[in-house]
Write a protein that holds these residues in place. Sequence first.
Motif, PDB file in Angstrom:
ATOM      1  N   LYS A  19      -3.868  -2.578  -4.593  1.00  0.00           N
ATOM      2  CA  LYS A  19      -4.293  -1.526  -3.674  1.00  0.00           C
ATOM      3  C   LYS A  19      -4.069  -1.918  -2.218  1.00  0.00           C
ATOM      4  O   LYS A  19      -3.704  -1.067  -1.395  1.00  0.00           O
ATOM      5  N   TRP A  20      -4.278  -3.195  -1.926  1.00  0.00           N
ATOM      6  CA  TRP A  20      -4.243  -3.634  -0.534  1.00  0.00           C
ATOM      7  C   TRP A  20      -2.979  -4.392  -0.171  1.00  0.00           C
ATOM      8  O   TRP A  20      -2.864  -4.904   0.941  1.00  0.00           O
ATOM      9  N   ARG A  21      -2.023  -4.463  -1.083  1.00  0.00           N
ATOM     10  CA  ARG A  21      -0.771  -5.156  -0.774  1.00  0.00           C
ATOM     11  C   ARG A  21       0.468  -4.290  -0.925  1.00  0.00           C
ATOM     12  O   ARG A  21       1.549  -4.667  -0.477  1.00  0.00           O
ATOM     13  N   GLU A  22       0.341  -3.112  -1.523  1.00  0.00           N
ATOM     14  CA  GLU A  22       1.515  -2.270  -1.754  1.00  0.00           C
ATOM     15  C   GLU A  22       2.066  -1.691  -0.446  1.00  0.00           C
ATOM     16  O   GLU A  22       3.270  -1.536  -0.286  1.00  0.00           O
ATOM     17  N   TYR A  23       1.165  -1.366   0.503  1.00  0.00           N
ATOM     18  CA  TYR A  23       1.583  -0.680   1.725  1.00  0.00           C
ATOM     19  C   TYR A  23       1.160  -1.478   2.961  1.00  0.00           C
ATOM     20  O   TYR A  23       0.236  -2.291   2.903  1.00  0.00           O
ATOM     21  N   PRO A  24       1.811  -1.223   4.102  1.00  0.00           N
ATOM     22  CA  PRO A  24       1.427  -1.917   5.336  1.00  0.00           C
ATOM     23  C   PRO A  24       0.047  -1.488   5.818  1.00  0.00           C
ATOM     24  O   PRO A  24      -0.533  -0.502   5.334  1.00  0.00           O
ATOM     25  N   ASP A  25      -0.470  -2.201   6.796  1.00  0.00           N
ATOM     26  CA  ASP A  25      -1.857  -2.014   7.227  1.00  0.00           C
ATOM     27  C   ASP A  25      -2.132  -0.692   7.932  1.00  0.00           C
ATOM     28  O   ASP A  25      -3.302  -0.343   8.139  1.00  0.00           O
ATOM     29  N   ASP A  26      -1.100   0.045   8.313  1.00  0.00           N
ATOM     30  CA  ASP A  26      -1.357   1.343   8.949  1.00  0.00           C
ATOM     31  C   ASP A  26      -1.559   2.459   7.914  1.00  0.00           C
ATOM     32  O   ASP A  26      -1.822   3.601   8.275  1.00  0.00           O
ATOM     33  N   VAL A  27      -1.479   2.109   6.626  1.00  0.00           N
ATOM     34  CA  VAL A  27      -1.661   3.085   5.546  1.00  0.00           C
ATOM     35  C   VAL A  27      -3.041   2.919   4.928  1.00  0.00           C
ATOM     36  O   VAL A  27      -3.473   1.800   4.636  1.00  0.00           O
ATOM     37  N   LEU A  28      -3.728   4.042   4.709  1.00  0.00           N
ATOM     38  CA  LEU A  28      -4.988   4.025   3.961  1.00  0.00           C
ATOM     39  C   LEU A  28      -4.654   4.178   2.481  1.00  0.00           C
ATOM     40  O   LEU A  28      -4.106   5.201   2.068  1.00  0.00           O
ATOM     41  N   PRO A  29      -4.976   3.181   1.645  1.00  0.00           N
ATOM     42  CA  PRO A  29      -4.589   3.250   0.231  1.00  0.00           C
ATOM     43  C   PRO A  29      -5.663   3.904  -0.640  1.00  0.00           C
ATOM     44  O   PRO A  29      -6.730   3.341  -0.880  1.00  0.00           O
ATOM     45  N   LEU A  30      -5.368   5.094  -1.124  1.00  0.00           N
ATOM     46  CA  LEU A  30      -6.283   5.816  -2.017  1.00  0.00           C
ATOM     47  C   LEU A  30      -5.531   6.234  -3.279  1.00  0.00           C
ATOM     48  O   LEU A  30      -5.714   7.324  -3.794  1.00  0.00           O
ATOM     49  N   PHE A  31      -4.695   5.332  -3.783  1.00  0.00           N
ATOM     50  CA  PHE A  31      -3.843   5.684  -4.919  1.00  0.00           C
ATOM     51  C   PHE A  31      -4.309   4.998  -6.193  1.00  0.00           C
ATOM     52  O   PHE A  31      -4.911   5.632  -7.057  1.00  0.00           O
ATOM     53  N   VAL A  32      -4.076   3.701  -6.346  1.00  0.00           N
ATOM     54  CA  VAL A  32      -4.375   3.011  -7.594  1.00  0.00           C
ATOM     55  C   VAL A  32      -5.888   2.941  -7.816  1.00  0.00           C
ATOM     56  O   VAL A  32      -6.677   2.949  -6.861  1.00  0.00           O
ATOM     57  N   ALA A  33      -6.300   2.853  -9.088  1.00  0.00           N
ATOM     58  CA  ALA A  33      -7.720   2.926  -9.440  1.00  0.00           C
ATOM     59  C   ALA A  33      -8.411   1.569  -9.313  1.00  0.00           C
ATOM     60  O   ALA A  33      -8.806   0.947 -10.303  1.00  0.00           O
ATOM     61  N   GLU A  34      -8.528   1.098  -8.092  1.00  0.00           N
ATOM     62  CA  GLU A  34      -9.396  -0.022  -7.742  1.00  0.00           C
ATOM     63  C   GLU A  34     -10.471   0.520  -6.812  1.00  0.00           C
ATOM     64  O   GLU A  34     -10.234   1.484  -6.074  1.00  0.00           O
ATOM     65  N   THR A  35     -11.642  -0.078  -6.828  1.00  0.00           N
ATOM     66  CA  THR A  35     -12.703   0.362  -5.922  1.00  0.00           C
ATOM     67  C   THR A  35     -12.934  -0.668  -4.823  1.00  0.00           C
ATOM     68  O   THR A  35     -12.490  -1.812  -4.905  1.00  0.00           O
ATOM     69  N   ASP A  36     -13.634  -0.231  -3.793  1.00  0.00           N
ATOM     70  CA  ASP A  36     -13.804  -1.038  -2.585  1.00  0.00           C
ATOM     71  C   ASP A  36     -15.212  -1.599  -2.439  1.00  0.00           C
ATOM     72  O   ASP A  36     -15.627  -1.965  -1.330  1.00  0.00           O
ATOM     73  N   PHE A  37     -15.939  -1.706  -3.531  1.00  0.00           N
ATOM     74  CA  PHE A  37     -17.314  -2.182  -3.495  1.00  0.00           C
ATOM     75  C   PHE A  37     -17.387  -3.669  -3.852  1.00  0.00           C
ATOM     76  O   PHE A  37     -16.515  -4.185  -4.555  1.00  0.00           O
ATOM     77  N   PRO A  38     -18.410  -4.360  -3.388  1.00  0.00           N
ATOM     78  CA  PRO A  38     -18.602  -5.747  -3.837  1.00  0.00           C
ATOM     79  C   PRO A  38     -18.936  -5.769  -5.322  1.00  0.00           C
ATOM     80  O   PRO A  38     -19.401  -4.774  -5.882  1.00  0.00           O
ATOM     81  N   LEU A  39     -18.689  -6.901  -5.963  1.00  0.00           N
ATOM     82  CA  LEU A  39     -19.010  -7.024  -7.375  1.00  0.00           C
ATOM     83  C   LEU A  39     -20.511  -6.948  -7.612  1.00  0.00           C
ATOM     84  O   LEU A  39     -21.319  -7.288  -6.726  1.00  0.00           O
ATOM     85  N   ALA A  40     -20.878  -6.528  -8.809  1.00  0.00           N
ATOM     86  CA  ALA A  40     -22.285  -6.592  -9.201  1.00  0.00           C
ATOM     87  C   ALA A  40     -22.741  -8.050  -9.133  1.00  0.00           C
ATOM     88  O   ALA A  40     -22.002  -8.953  -9.532  1.00  0.00           O
ATOM     89  N   PRO A  41     -23.943  -8.306  -8.613  1.00  0.00           N
ATOM     90  CA  PRO A  41     -24.393  -9.697  -8.434  1.00  0.00           C
ATOM     91  C   PRO A  41     -24.322 -10.535  -9.706  1.00  0.00           C
ATOM     92  O   PRO A  41     -23.968 -11.713  -9.657  1.00  0.00           O
ATOM     93  N   ALA A  42     -24.632  -9.944 -10.866  1.00  0.00           N
ATOM     94  CA  ALA A  42     -24.594 -10.722 -12.116  1.00  0.00           C
ATOM     95  C   ALA A  42     -23.181 -11.190 -12.432  1.00  0.00           C
ATOM     96  O   ALA A  42     -22.986 -12.277 -12.987  1.00  0.00           O
ATOM     97  N   ILE A  43     -22.186 -10.396 -12.063  1.00  0.00           N
ATOM     98  CA  ILE A  43     -20.795 -10.787 -12.293  1.00  0.00           C
ATOM     99  C   ILE A  43     -20.406 -11.924 -11.359  1.00  0.00           C
ATOM    100  O   ILE A  43     -19.790 -12.922 -11.786  1.00  0.00           O
ATOM    101  N   THR A  44     -20.756 -11.795 -10.094  1.00  0.00           N
ATOM    102  CA  THR A  44     -20.470 -12.872  -9.134  1.00  0.00           C
ATOM    103  C   THR A  44     -21.091 -14.177  -9.596  1.00  0.00           C
ATOM    104  O   THR A  44     -20.438 -15.237  -9.569  1.00  0.00           O
TER     105      THR A  44
END
Length: 384
Positions: A19-44
Amino acid sequence: MLEVTALPLDVLRARTSEKWREYPDDVLPLFVAETDFPLAPAITDALQRAVAIGDTGYIASRTPLADSYAAFARRRFGWDADAERMRSTADVSMGIVEILRRVTAPGERVIVTTPVYPPFFELVTEAGAVVERVPLREDGKGWELDLDSIRAAFDEGARAILLCNPHNPTGTVHSRDSLAALAALADEYGAAVVSDEIHAPLVQPGTGYTPFLAVSDAARRIGYAVVSASKAFNLAGLKCALMITAADSTTAIVSGMPIEVEWRTGQFGLLAAVAAFSEESDAWLDGLLHALDQNRRLLADLLAAHLPGARYRIPDAGYLAWIDLTDLGWGDNPARRILRDAKVALHYGPAFGAEGAGHVRVNFGTSPEIITDAIERIAALVER
């Protein structure tokens, strides 16, 4: 419920995933199904413990994964899935291919309900089968399975259906009655139903989601479910999914797969999934669903205010919006112009099938600020 908020943009741009490497930094990436939230604490915590002691070997022959998912399904869906009838693999796509290879012969047809997750077309082909497209039926209020056309496809020889439940990209949660009717049809024709249920943990409360194998005796006889924590908990890179059955005949097919199918499960993926499915992560998941509920409604408000020509139905599940931009006159693939001129990356509608012409898929699993910026950028193209 925990408060779950997206990470700031500068932190997200330090990520190295697609999600964050396909396009340059001037592009807002809302394509691939990744989310922008921190992991659940139990997973971390689980992953940090594993790194601290070097727990990075092969997955064990006995793990708590199946029991963890069975407990999760009971709490979240009221489904008594049998942990003894579950087997892990690397991801949902791999599980689908391995099952299809065993329930179809080369050249036989598999139904997919378009518009649908683009890899479905390739997965059927990879399994040696042929895609039979049976579009969802839209009635003005929502999408549903076209059972008459599915019957016709079975009658003409289709041997399986690859179901998306909940459906990607529309966010549709198929009704229990519709799923029961599908199961009865498949049972009548001796066909298999392979149900991709990766978005199930992301069904909004009160929607009435039913896992396919919980629908009826017929569903249990002919059905296979493939599930994962990867979409809800953003774990796609860690590689872990479960293939689930509910009858001796279907269980025998999955149990008969080579051990390598299971050994492809990632150790970190397994550890993370066990933590995700634990009761300890329920409050985080509830917080995520609340954040996504706000975002799906924000998107509706922004479109109404800035792009009144857009047609959008608020999804019942997931963090993906299916938006019809046909009336804007930007052609069959409006995401191309939006990427070029607005610097917003959306998933191309035509990739989901012919029904995707004029459409885009938008990932709203991010912050309200990024969603707002993206829609305002796109709206500026109309104002020009």
